[in-house]
Design an enzyme around this catalytic site. Structure first.
Site, PDB file in Angstrom:
ATOM      1  N   ARG A  75      57.473  -1.281  58.843  1.00 60.52           N
ATOM      2  CA  ARG A  75      56.734  -1.017  59.129  1.00 60.52           C
ATOM      3  C   ARG A  75      56.261  -2.409  58.923  1.00 60.52           C
ATOM      4  NH1 ARG A  75      52.863   2.048  54.334  1.00 60.52           N
ATOM      5  NH2 ARG A  75      53.662   3.668  55.959  1.00 60.52           N
ATOM      6  N   ARG A 144      47.613  -3.733  51.417  1.00 58.04           N
ATOM      7  CA  ARG A 144      48.419  -3.523  52.617  1.00 58.04           C
ATOM      8  C   ARG A 144      47.849  -3.941  53.514  1.00 58.04           C
ATOM      9  NH1 ARG A 144      51.225   1.572  51.564  1.00 58.04           N
ATOM     10  NH2 ARG A 144      52.497   1.202  49.157  1.00 58.04           N
ATOM     11  N   LYS A 206      49.593   0.667  45.053  1.00 56.95           N
ATOM     12  CA  LYS A 206      49.868   0.483  45.794  1.00 56.95           C
ATOM     13  C   LYS A 206      48.283   0.477  46.936  1.00 56.95           C
ATOM     14  CE  LYS A 206      50.733   4.193  48.120  1.00 56.95           C
ATOM     15  NZ  LYS A 206      50.802   5.115  49.300  1.00 56.95           N
ATOM     16  N   LYS A 208      44.546  -0.720  49.061  1.00 57.57           N
ATOM     17  CA  LYS A 208      43.708  -0.367  50.211  1.00 57.57           C
ATOM     18  C   LYS A 208      42.879  -0.906  50.569  1.00 57.57           C
ATOM     19  CE  LYS A 208      47.489   3.269  51.536  1.00 57.57           C
ATOM     20  NZ  LYS A 208      47.539   4.680  52.189  1.00 57.57           N
ATOM     21  N   CYS A 427      49.839  13.228  60.629  1.00 58.98           N
ATOM     22  CA  CYS A 427      50.871  11.741  59.816  1.00 58.98           C
ATOM     23  C   CYS A 427      51.808  12.226  60.448  1.00 58.98           C
ATOM     24  CB  CYS A 427      50.834  12.359  58.768  1.00 58.98           C
ATOM     25  SG  CYS A 427      52.105  13.390  57.776  1.00 58.98           S
ATOM     26  N   CYS A 433      59.972  11.569  56.837  1.00 60.15           N
ATOM     27  CA  CYS A 433      59.053  11.271  55.477  1.00 60.15           C
ATOM     28  C   CYS A 433      59.799  12.466  54.936  1.00 60.15           C
ATOM     29  CB  CYS A 433      58.122  12.123  55.846  1.00 60.15           C
ATOM     30  SG  CYS A 433      56.884  11.113  54.630  1.00 60.15           S
ATOM     31  N   CYS A 472      51.867  16.597  53.958  1.00 60.24           N
ATOM     32  CA  CYS A 472      52.241  17.249  51.929  1.00 60.24           C
ATOM     33  C   CYS A 472      50.777  16.459  51.534  1.00 60.24           C
ATOM     34  CB  CYS A 472      52.993  16.920  51.282  1.00 60.24           C
ATOM     35  SG  CYS A 472      52.829  14.877  50.851  1.00 60.24           S
ATOM     36  N   CYS A 476      48.155  10.978  54.231  1.00 61.31           N
ATOM     37  CA  CYS A 476      48.663   9.689  55.289  1.00 61.31           C
ATOM     38  C   CYS A 476      47.608   9.797  56.162  1.00 61.31           C
ATOM     39  CB  CYS A 476      49.887   9.449  55.912  1.00 61.31           C
ATOM     40  SG  CYS A 476      50.861   9.380  54.171  1.00 61.31           S
TER      41      CYS A 476
HETATM   42 FE1  SRM Z   1      51.552   7.091  53.582  1.00 61.76          FE
HETATM   43  C1  SRM Z   1      53.687   7.552  51.096  1.00 61.76           C
HETATM   44  C2  SRM Z   1      53.749   7.504  55.661  1.00 61.76           C
HETATM   45  C3  SRM Z   1      48.630   6.226  55.946  1.00 61.76           C
HETATM   46  C4  SRM Z   1      49.077   8.190  51.563  1.00 61.76           C
HETATM   47  N1  SRM Z   1      53.077   7.298  53.378  1.00 61.76           N
HETATM   48  C5  SRM Z   1      53.538   7.518  52.602  1.00 61.76           C
HETATM   49  C6  SRM Z   1      55.378   7.462  53.130  1.00 61.76           C
HETATM   50  C7  SRM Z   1      55.675   6.190  52.825  1.00 61.76           C
HETATM   51  C8  SRM Z   1      56.140   8.300  52.485  1.00 61.76           C
HETATM   52  C9  SRM Z   1      57.020   7.643  50.965  1.00 61.76           C
HETATM   53  O1  SRM Z   1      56.510   7.116  50.577  1.00 61.76           O
HETATM   54  O2  SRM Z   1      58.284   8.187  50.796  1.00 61.76           O
HETATM   55  C10 SRM Z   1      55.525   7.899  54.503  1.00 61.76           C
HETATM   56  C11 SRM Z   1      56.355   7.511  55.160  1.00 61.76           C
HETATM   57  C12 SRM Z   1      56.314   8.587  56.612  1.00 61.76           C
HETATM   58  C13 SRM Z   1      57.059   7.979  58.102  1.00 61.76           C
HETATM   59  O3  SRM Z   1      58.621   8.754  57.574  1.00 61.76           O
HETATM   60  O4  SRM Z   1      57.775   7.046  58.286  1.00 61.76           O
HETATM   61  C14 SRM Z   1      53.648   7.794  54.950  1.00 61.76           C
HETATM   62  N2  SRM Z   1      51.203   6.439  55.516  1.00 61.76           N
HETATM   63  C15 SRM Z   1      51.826   7.008  56.464  1.00 61.76           C
HETATM   64  C16 SRM Z   1      51.554   6.312  58.071  1.00 61.76           C
HETATM   65  C17 SRM Z   1      52.886   6.126  58.626  1.00 61.76           C
HETATM   66  C18 SRM Z   1      50.952   7.750  58.407  1.00 61.76           C
HETATM   67  C19 SRM Z   1      51.247   8.284  59.978  1.00 61.76           C
HETATM   68  O5  SRM Z   1      51.469   8.947  60.257  1.00 61.76           O
HETATM   69  O6  SRM Z   1      50.365   6.931  60.276  1.00 61.76           O
HETATM   70  C20 SRM Z   1      51.131   5.181  57.733  1.00 61.76           C
HETATM   71  C21 SRM Z   1      50.969   4.156  56.901  1.00 61.76           C
HETATM   72  C22 SRM Z   1      50.034   3.644  57.086  1.00 61.76           C
HETATM   73  C23 SRM Z   1      50.398   2.031  57.267  1.00 61.76           C
HETATM   74  O7  SRM Z   1      49.950   1.536  58.192  1.00 61.76           O
HETATM   75  O8  SRM Z   1      50.228   1.616  55.892  1.00 61.76           O
HETATM   76  C24 SRM Z   1      50.491   6.043  55.484  1.00 61.76           C
HETATM   77  N3  SRM Z   1      49.491   6.832  53.910  1.00 61.76           N
HETATM   78  C25 SRM Z   1      48.083   6.707  54.379  1.00 61.76           C
HETATM   79  C26 SRM Z   1      47.861   7.146  54.389  1.00 61.76           C
HETATM   80  C27 SRM Z   1      46.034   6.705  54.858  1.00 61.76           C
HETATM   81  C28 SRM Z   1      45.045   5.157  54.857  1.00 61.76           C
HETATM   82  O9  SRM Z   1      45.965   4.081  54.334  1.00 61.76           O
HETATM   83  O10 SRM Z   1      44.529   4.624  55.254  1.00 61.76           O
HETATM   84  C29 SRM Z   1      46.811   7.323  53.133  1.00 61.76           C
HETATM   85  C30 SRM Z   1      45.782   7.726  52.070  1.00 61.76           C
HETATM   86  C31 SRM Z   1      44.817   6.726  51.456  1.00 61.76           C
HETATM   87  C32 SRM Z   1      45.132   6.651  49.791  1.00 61.76           C
HETATM   88  O11 SRM Z   1      45.991   5.843  50.547  1.00 61.76           O
HETATM   89  O12 SRM Z   1      44.909   7.546  49.362  1.00 61.76           O
HETATM   90  C33 SRM Z   1      48.399   6.902  52.123  1.00 61.76           C
HETATM   91  N4  SRM Z   1      51.618   7.610  51.387  1.00 61.76           N
HETATM   92  C34 SRM Z   1      50.024   7.832  50.749  1.00 61.76           C
HETATM   93  C35 SRM Z   1      50.348   8.485  49.515  1.00 61.76           C
HETATM   94  C36 SRM Z   1      49.643   8.797  48.294  1.00 61.76           C
HETATM   95  C37 SRM Z   1      48.855   8.197  47.431  1.00 61.76           C
HETATM   96  C38 SRM Z   1      48.209   8.618  46.778  1.00 61.76           C
HETATM   97  O13 SRM Z   1      47.442   8.086  45.490  1.00 61.76           O
HETATM   98  O14 SRM Z   1      48.449   9.440  45.826  1.00 61.76           O
HETATM   99  C39 SRM Z   1      51.703   8.220  49.795  1.00 61.76           C
HETATM  100  C40 SRM Z   1      52.324   8.810  48.387  1.00 61.76           C
HETATM  101  C41 SRM Z   1      53.020   7.635  47.826  1.00 61.76           C
HETATM  102  O15 SRM Z   1      52.376   6.244  47.350  1.00 61.76           O
HETATM  103  O16 SRM Z   1      53.589   7.873  46.776  1.00 61.76           O
HETATM  104  C42 SRM Z   1      51.950   8.097  51.358  1.00 61.76           C
HETATM  105 FE1  SF4 Z   2      54.796  12.518  54.395  1.00 56.69          FE
HETATM  106 FE2  SF4 Z   2      52.911  13.346  53.088  1.00 56.69          FE
HETATM  107 FE3  SF4 Z   2      52.180  11.429  54.630  1.00 56.69          FE
HETATM  108 FE4  SF4 Z   2      52.281  13.053  55.919  1.00 56.69          FE
HETATM  109  S1  SF4 Z   2      50.994  12.890  54.423  1.00 56.69           S
HETATM  110  S2  SF4 Z   2      53.814  11.148  55.985  1.00 56.69           S
HETATM  111  S3  SF4 Z   2      54.735  13.980  54.378  1.00 56.69           S
HETATM  112  S4  SF4 Z   2      53.779  11.331  52.572  1.00 56.69           S
END
Ligand code: SRM
Ligand code: SF4
Length: 549
Positions: A75, A144, A206, A208, A427, A433, A472, A476
């Site tokens: 990323r 981030r 994390k 944000k 997502c 993922c 899931c 995201c």
């Molecule tokens: Fe996310 C984890 C992709 C925005 C909440 N997110 C992941 C991971 C890294 C999976 C992992 O931990 O193994 C995913 C990688 C998938 C892949 O194959 O690329 C992933 N998140 C993404 C992206 C690429 C989604 C997309 O399709 O655009 C976004 C990358 C953002 C960036 O450039 O930094 C992405 N993730 C978000 C958002 C939206 C936002 O930030 O505005 C959220 C919800 C907001 C928040 O954080 O509350 C988000 N991602 C999560 C979570 C849940 C965190 C939590 O508090 O429970 C996880 C899982 C974790 O952290 O354990 C996660």
């Molecule tokens: Fe992966 Fe779940 Fe985030 Fe989708 S919402 S990218 S399935 S961690």
């Protein structure tokens, strides 16, 4: 902070890591496996990359008793989503040379590469740095990519708000020289590893930050741990309302985990922004739950201790009090596609990128189109929070050329798609993922076509309904802020959430758990029929669902 005996294993890994070094260098050098050592898979996130495996072939590899097909997601941090044409060209090259021939535009205005193998990690990360972008703190328990409404040229307020976002990003970037040693072959600086803001174990989880410029809430400010809403007075930036405690992640069947919209807690001046950001981060650093990662985000710290406690703690660390929040109004959240002109007379083309994936697919050669444009473009590219791209700062006499380049690659510059499709988010989910329970990015186009057919039946095709799907419950694509949210539970099965608003200020609610496509379409058809019969002008679908259920 929790007692040492109850700290999560990740806290131990961070503490032992010597400021994020761990054994990453040795892991990279180990040619016997395509994977990293266990602890390094946690530390790698702070350096901006994740170990993954191709889930489409995981079962077959297991059957053949082979190691999973390991590869890495990288990323790239792009504060405020601004990249030069040269940087775009370099991302294009890296996507073609080392990744899976595509660039992912993320929901946080960043670039992602998928499918990079271990031996190419260093070359790729070094090349990203050589292009003056980086990957440090793109993931991990740190602040981030800082989001911001991307068009700084729109007004003096936009310019000032975007520079505030850049200043916050720079201020909260980790200090460790581990990144430069591992990826850029820099020498270790004696005594150089002080982390004045984070300390040696960084944050509990994390973190944000987003900066929103009303009337657009494109960055979904209420989903951010910390948000700044730009407030203008007499055409100038007066300061920012401060929001805290937003977050999306939850777990199915665990009600102690939940999405939360942020609270507005006051107002600060532009000069106070970095201090407020630093002190909010430090309150969370010292009070976040380090014994349970499912309960470690700022939203839980605030709900456990109360907003009054949080405000008092912040004020005492700041040495001043935030003023009362100023009035503001959001009127939109999605991207406005097509050409727009800024105050200096430059043009910007907001281009729809299906599911945020820049790729050559059939007749539509988006990757090649944008590379061809980058070769001749004198302006910049802007990544939006809705996974689209803006070809930015175009002189009036160059517009036609940009349009011609798009058309010659099968891309319509101003596509007339349904509002549902234009604003939908998905997502990544499968196959990369590791946490995905169901499809999202790959499924969205087909699902949208089926829902459009339902909308057509009820004369609702032009309704600006927001729909977001994730593989899931981690959220995201911020699905809990959509009018229709679909959250993966198992292959082909989703939880259906309904009733968010179009501006991202209200969470939707669980309507049905574990439903398949036929059931989803049936439930939506019933809601659309009732909405079509009862709606009045200006009445939004999400509001209707809330009132009628
Ligand atoms: Fe996310 C984890 C992709 C925005 C909440 N997110 C992941 C991971 C890294 C999976 C992992 O931990 O193994 C995913 C990688 C998938 C892949 O194959 O690329 C992933 N998140 C993404 C992206 C690429 C989604 C997309 O399709 O655009 C976004 C990358 C953002 C960036 O450039 O930094 C992405 N993730 C978000 C958002 C939206 C936002 O930030 O505005 C959220 C919800 C907001 C928040 O954080 O509350 C988000 N991602 C999560 C979570 C849940 C965190 C939590 O508090 O429970 C996880 C899982 C974790 O952290 O354990 C996660
Ligand atoms: Fe992966 Fe779940 Fe985030 Fe989708 S919402 S990218 S399935 S961690």
């Amino acid at each position: 902070m929790s007692a040492a005996s109850t700290l999560t294993p990740v806290e131990g890994i961070k503490a032992r890591s010597d400021y994020l070094r761990g054994t990453i260098k040795a892991s990279l050098a180990d040619a016997a496996t395509g994977a990293l050592a266990e602890d390094d898979t946690q530390l790698s996130k702070f350096h901006g990359f994740y170990q993954q495996d191709d889930r489409d072939i995981r079962a077959e590899r297991t059957r053949q008793k082979l190691e999973p097909a390991h590869s890495f997601m990288i990323r790239v941090r792009v504060p405020g989503g601004i990249a030069t044409a040269e940087q775009w060209l370099e991302m294009d090259r890296l996507a073609r040379d080392y990744a899976n021939q595509s660039i992912r535009l993320t929901t946080r205005q960043a670039f992602q590469f998928h499918g990079i193998i271990k031996r190419d990690l260093k070359t790729t990360i070094a090349a990203i740095n050589a292009s003056l972008l980086d990957t440090i703190a793109a993931c991990g328990d740190v602040n981030r990519n800082v989001m911001c409404t991307p068009l700084a040229e729109r007004s003096a307020i936009h310019a000032a708000a975007c520079s505030a976002a850049a200043a916050i990003s720079a201020h909260l970037t980790p200090n460790t020289s581990a990144y430069h040693e591992i990826w850029l072959d820099k020498e270790r600086v004696a005594g150089g590893d002080v982390e004045p803001i984070y300390g040696p174990t960084y944050l509990p989880r994390k973190f944000k930050i987003g900066v929103a410029i009303p009337p657009s809430n494109d960055v979904d400010i209420f989903s951010q741990d910390l948000g700044f809403i730009a407030i203008q007075k007499d055409g100038e930036l007066a300061g920012f309302n401060v929001t805290v405690g937003g977050g999306m992640g939850m777990h199915h069947g665990e009600p102690e985990t939940y999405p939360r919209v942020a609270d507005v807690i006051g107002f600060c001046t532009p000069e106070q922004v970095t201090s407020v950001a630093e002190q909010v981060v430090k309150v969370q650093r010292d009070n976040g739950d380090r014994s349970n990662r499912k309960h470690a985000r700022l939203k839980y710290t605030i709900d456990d201790r109360g907003l009054d406690w949080f405000r008092a703690e912040l004020h005492s660390r700041l040495g001043f009090e935030l003023k009362a929040a100023a009035p503001y109004r959001f009127l939109s959240r999605g991207d406005e596609f097509g050409w727009s002109k800024d105050q200096q007379g430059k043009w910007h083309l907001t281009l729809f990128v299906p599911q945020g994936r820049v790729v050559d697919s059939g007749e539509q050669k988006m990757l090649s189109a944008l590379a061809a444009i980058a070769k001749v473009h004198e302006g910049t590219f802007r990544l939006t929070a809705n996974q689209n791209v803006i070809i930015s700062e175009v002189a009036a006499n160059r517009r036609r050329n940009i349009e011609r380049l798009l058309q010659s690659h099968g891309i319509a510059p101003t596509a007339t798609l349904s509002p549902l499709r234009q604003q939908a988010l998905a997502c990544v989910a499968l196959p990369t993922c590791g946490l995905a329970m169901a499809e999202a990015e790959r499924y969205l186009p087909e699902l949208t076509t089926k829902i459009e057919a339902l909308l057509d039946q009820h004369g609702l095709r032009d309704e600006p309904i927001s729909m977001r799907i994730t593989g899931c419950p981690n959220g995201c694509a911020r699905p809990y802020l959509a009018e229709i949210g679909l959250v993966g539970k198992a292959p082909g099965q989703y939880s259906l959430f309904l009733g968010g608003d179009g501006l991202g200020t209200r969470l939707n609610r669980l309507s049905h758990e574990n439903v398949n496509e036929a059931e989803i379409l049936d439930i939506l058809a019933q809601h659309f029929a009732a909405f079509a019969a009862a709606r009045t002008p200006g009445h939004a679908f999400g509001d209707f669902v809330v009132r009628s259920t």
